[in-house]
Motif scaffolding. Structure first.
Motif: not given
Length: 173
Positions: A12-16, A42-47, A82-89
């Motif tokens: 979902g979108l950021s904040g959903s 978000d944490i995945f990016r940091e790691v 996994c909680a992620t924005m995932s914006l690509y089909k």
């Protein structure tokens, strides 16, 4: 026969509310299955060292990395929430193609409510012209069309009911 873990992909979108809902699902599953992990975008990016920006190209690369990590963990008989924005089909289709026990949950929330919540200040900056990389404002969002479950979360309420919907979907009730 080799057992495999499940992938519960909360998007979902950021904040959903995807992280809040995803963590609650994880906590329920973890009580029953030790081999369960929670992965937040978000944490995945940091790691990984935040080596990617937020351009569409970088976002797609990050999504591919998350997909690969989830696929690896599942091959080790680990359940992944996994909680992620995932914006690509493209990523949704890749998950569906390569992961047998894949469950895609879309957390729907109106843009008006996302702007009100604006936990990270993304929407206000985008609306003021201070950012041009905010999905839902400056960048398009490829809303999932084949997800197994859509949870309306424009109101932050009934968390337990939303978690129960997901647990029912994945056969854990």
């Amino acid at each position: 026969m080799q057992q495999k873990g499940k992938l519960i992909w909360v998007t979902g979108l950021s904040g959903s509310g995807k992280t809040t809902i995803g963590k609650a699902v994880y906590e329920k599953l973890k009580k029953k299955y030790d081999n369960t992990v929670f992965l937040d975008g978000d944490i995945f990016r940091e790691v990984l060292g935040n080596d990617l920006g937020h351009t569409p190209k970088d976002r797609l690369e990050n999504a591919k990395r998350i997909h690969k990590m989830c696929k690896f963990l599942i091959s080790q008989d680990i359940n992944v929430v996994c909680a992620t924005m995932s914006l690509y089909k493209e990523i949704h289709d890749l998950n569906r193609k390569e992961i047998e026990e894949y469950f895609e949950i879309f957390i729907e929330c109106t843009i008006e409510e996302l702007i009100k919540r604006d936990q990270k200040g993304l929407y206000s900056k985008a609306l003021k012209g201070q950012r041009d990389d905010v999905v839902g404002v400056n960048l398009p969002y490829d809303r999932p069309h084949n997800c197994e479950l859509i949870i309306e979360n424009s109101e932050n309420n009934h968390l337990n009911e939303k978690v129960e919907q997901i647990l029912n979907l994945i056969g854990e009730k």
